[in-house]
Enzyme design. Structure first.
Site, short mmCIF file in Angstrom:
data_model
loop_
_atom_site.label_atom_id
_atom_site.label_comp_id
_atom_site.label_asym_id
_atom_site.label_seq_id
_atom_site.Cartn_x
_atom_site.Cartn_y
_atom_site.Cartn_z
NE ARG A 76 -1.98 3.18 2.93
CZ ARG A 76 -1.42 4.35 3.19
NH1 ARG A 76 -0.12 4.49 3.21
NH2 ARG A 76 -2.16 5.40 3.43
CG HIS A 81 4.11 7.16 0.32
ND1 HIS A 81 3.62 8.43 0.51
CD2 HIS A 81 3.57 6.39 1.30
CE1 HIS A 81 2.82 8.43 1.57
NE2 HIS A 81 2.77 7.21 2.06
#
Length: 112
Positions: A76, A81
Site C-alpha cells: 500500500r 508513495h
C-alpha cells in the site's frame, strides 16, 4: 470482536470482492491485466484500501493473525508513495496468490 476491527475486516473483504468482480468477464491473464489501464488502477486502489485497513488493524490489535499483513501495508505504501516504481508483476502476484488466502482468513475471523 471490536467494532472497528470488524469494520476494517469487512473493508478488506469488500475490496477483495471488488477486485474479483473486475476479473469476472475477462481472462485471469497477466498480459490482459497489464494492458488494461482501468483494471490495473482499480486493482491498485483496492490494494491500497486493503493495506490501509490492515495498517489500522495492526495498530489496534497486534495479536490478530493474518498472513502477510505487514507486506500488504508495505505494498500500500509503495503504491501511494512510490507510484512510479509499482510493479505489475507484484500486484498480479498479490491478486492471484495472496488474495484468496487473505479472503479465507478474513472470512474465518468474521465467522462467515
Amino acid at each position: 470482536m471490536d467494532i472497528d476491527l470488524k469494520a476494517w475486516l469487512y473493508d478488506i473483504l469488500n475490496a477483495i470482492n471488488e477486485i474479483e468482480s473486475f476479473l469476472v468477464d475477462t481472462p485471469k491473464d497477466f498480459q490482459f491485466y497489464q494492458s488494461d489501464l482501468r483494471t490495473k488502477r482499480a486493482v491498485e486502489r483496492n490494494i491500497e484500501i486493503i493495506g490501509e485497513a490492515m495498517s489500522r488493524i495492526l495498530k489496534k490489535d497486534k495479536a490478530l493473525e493474518i498472513s502477510n499483513s505487514r507486506k500488504l501495508v508495505d505494498v500500500r505504501n509503495r503504491i501511494i508513495h512510490g507510484y512510479d516504481s509499482v510493479s505489475d508483476e507484484v500486484i498480479w502476484s498479490i491478486v492471484i496468490r495472496h488474495l484468496p488466502l487473505l479472503q479465507d482468513e478474513v472470512e474465518k475471523l468474521l465467522g462467515e
